[in-house]
Design an enzyme around this catalytic site. Structure first.
Site, short mmCIF file in Angstrom:
data_model
loop_
_atom_site.label_atom_id
_atom_site.label_comp_id
_atom_site.label_asym_id
_atom_site.label_seq_id
_atom_site.Cartn_x
_atom_site.Cartn_y
_atom_site.Cartn_z
N HIS A 132 0.06 -4.23 9.24
CA HIS A 132 1.74 -4.82 8.48
C HIS A 132 3.02 -4.50 9.86
CE1 HIS A 132 3.93 -0.98 8.56
NE2 HIS A 132 2.76 -0.80 7.38
N CYS A 144 -0.15 3.22 8.67
CA CYS A 144 -1.01 2.16 8.98
C CYS A 144 -0.41 2.40 10.44
CB CYS A 144 0.30 0.96 8.36
SG CYS A 144 0.20 1.83 6.35
#
Length: 177
Positions: A132, A144
């Site tokens: 992301h 992430c």
């Protein structure tokens, strides 16, 4: 990690993410890279992770790829290890612990979902390992891999479903910055 790295793979390195003949600046989890990923440790897990879905905010951007799906108003991601929906996309109303996918900030305007601990999630092994947008260069994620918004859109436009994110075992224990 088994298998041969393909030119179509996204490969995490200490210098960035190697993909499509380029090195893309990125950030990783605040817990570094870890082979023994656990829920809440902030680590990016070692392994070969397939990109299984692409979600985007249709009110903020055009569809980035033919296979991208819009993020709905009630879309959430369950991060409660005790829930049967652990590490799954769920819809509001939803009582167990979760992340809101349609955020006020732009972090999840475009999300590539990996198959880390999915679809059959092992409780406590970690959830919501996505690619992301980053908050800013050098600022870690919760596990992430984060990118500049324009880089993420370009990567997403080049990816096909099932592309692999490769986080090599030699990076186990590495912390960026």
């Amino acid at each position: 990690m088994s298998g041969v790295v393909s030119p179509d793979d996204l490969v995490l390195t200490r210098a960035g993410l190697r993909f499509a003949g380029r090195l893309w600046p990125c950030v990783i989890g605040r817990g570094g890279v870890r082979a023994g990923k656990r829920e809440g440790d902030g680590a990016t897990p070692v392994g070969v992770h397939r990109v299984v879905a692409m979600l985007y905010r249709p009110d903020r951007m055009a569809r980035p790829a033919f296979w991208a799906e819009p993020i709905g108003l009630g879309d959430l991601w369950c991060d409660d290890s005790a829930s049967p929906a652990y590490n799954q996309l769920v819809r509001a109303p939803f009582t167990p612990s979760h992340e809101t996918m349609r955020r006020a900030d732009p972090l999840y305007d475009l999300v590539l979902i990996t198959d880390w601990n999915w679809p059959e999630a092992e409780p406590g092994r970690g959830s919501a390992i996505f690619l992301h947008q980053w908050r800013r260069p050098g600022y870690p994620t919760a596990g992430c891999v984060g990118f500049a918004p324009e880089d993420l859109r370009e990567i997403a436009g080049r990816l096909l479903p099932g592309a692999r994110l490769v986080v090599p075992e030699p990076l186990d224990g590495w912390r960026a910055g």
